[in-house]
Design an enzyme around this catalytic site. Sequence first.
Site, mmCIF file in Angstrom:
data_model
loop_
_atom_site.group_PDB
_atom_site.id
_atom_site.type_symbol
_atom_site.label_atom_id
_atom_site.label_comp_id
_atom_site.label_asym_id
_atom_site.label_seq_id
_atom_site.Cartn_x
_atom_site.Cartn_y
_atom_site.Cartn_z
ATOM 1 N N LEU A 141 10.299 -20.867 -4.789
ATOM 2 C CA LEU A 141 9.369 -19.979 -4.084
ATOM 3 C C LEU A 141 7.953 -20.083 -4.661
ATOM 4 O O LEU A 141 7.776 -20.123 -5.873
ATOM 5 C CB LEU A 141 9.869 -18.527 -4.236
ATOM 6 C CG LEU A 141 9.053 -17.457 -3.523
ATOM 7 C CD1 LEU A 141 9.501 -17.335 -2.078
ATOM 8 C CD2 LEU A 141 9.189 -16.109 -4.224
ATOM 9 N N ASP A 169 0.833 -1.213 0.000
ATOM 10 C CA ASP A 169 0.000 0.000 0.000
ATOM 11 C C ASP A 169 0.869 1.264 0.000
ATOM 12 O O ASP A 169 1.985 1.260 0.499
ATOM 13 C CB ASP A 169 -0.909 -0.019 1.248
ATOM 14 C CG ASP A 169 -2.100 0.909 1.084
ATOM 15 O OD1 ASP A 169 -2.349 1.402 -0.038
ATOM 16 O OD2 ASP A 169 -2.794 1.151 2.094
ATOM 17 N N HIS A 215 2.593 3.403 -8.990
ATOM 18 C CA HIS A 215 2.350 1.982 -9.297
ATOM 19 C C HIS A 215 3.543 1.393 -10.059
ATOM 20 O O HIS A 215 3.945 0.263 -9.827
ATOM 21 C CB HIS A 215 1.066 1.820 -10.107
ATOM 22 C CG HIS A 215 -0.172 2.217 -9.349
ATOM 23 N ND1 HIS A 215 -0.420 1.787 -8.068
ATOM 24 C CD2 HIS A 215 -1.227 3.025 -9.682
ATOM 25 C CE1 HIS A 215 -1.587 2.293 -7.648
ATOM 26 N NE2 HIS A 215 -2.085 3.055 -8.606
#
Length: 255
Positions: A141, A30, A47
Amino acid sequence: MSVSANPNPQAPAIEGSPTRLPQHVAFIMDGNGRWATERGLPRTEGHRQGLEALRTAIRHAGDVGVKIVTIYSFSSENWNRPASEVSFLMGLLKRFVQRDLSELHKANVRIRIIGGRSDLEPGILALLEEAEDVTRGNTGLDLVVAFNYGSRSEIVRTAQHLAQQVADGKLRVEEISEDAFSRNLDTGGLPDPDLIIRTSGEMRLSNFLLWQAAYSEFYFCDVNWPDFDEAAFDEALQCFGNRERRYGGLDAKAL
Ligand code: IPE
Ligand code: IPE
Ligand code: MG
């Protein structure tokens, strides 16, 4: 009732250090918009920089030995943003998959998508499914991408699915247990997050992993997501290592 000596056996000790490493870290990324606004830039630039921070976080997670990373990339409520921002974010997601998929695949990363799929634009859905298909056999991962994700709607979809199975005679009501419910969530088969990190100073879940976060540790930091670097990540891991997880029981020292 069973009592486990080690309630979190999946969290390995970091070698040469008394701290423990979370096996599964979830990020609420955020503060992209505020990062940009503070610099007099359009929110879209935040972004774009946020994507760089994401690449860093994924790499670092793999380097330190975190096994699963879940990222909140777009919530089911984020459709309420202006159309221009939504369309920029969709473009960014497409570019992320197109540009990063082969590299993630090479790095043995397995991608899994959680969130509602039925109402997604076919082009986006196809890309997300391609990312899952290409990396399905990877063993490194696990990267879980929460896209068009809302926890309440995930829980409702799960309840509907189980109810349908009962209606079809495939499941008995008594078989709806916590385990069965967990298995049928979008996150079925994944362990719950050990650590949930939210950047930008906000202290809420915003409809993220409500069921799965029952015993997660929370870490909130003030940096906006584009500034979340390796050092900030290490700080969160260090903090987690010093937490005492009791799961309703007592600390070993108190026994
Ligand atoms: C997080 O940053 C990214 C998404 C929600 C897609 P924000 O866009 O929410 O940034 P702020 O909270 O407005 O600063
Ligand atoms: C949560 O952030 C969603 C993502 C990070 C993708 P928001 O910025 O949408 O959350 P609120 O609106 O501040 O609660
Ligand atoms: Mg926000």
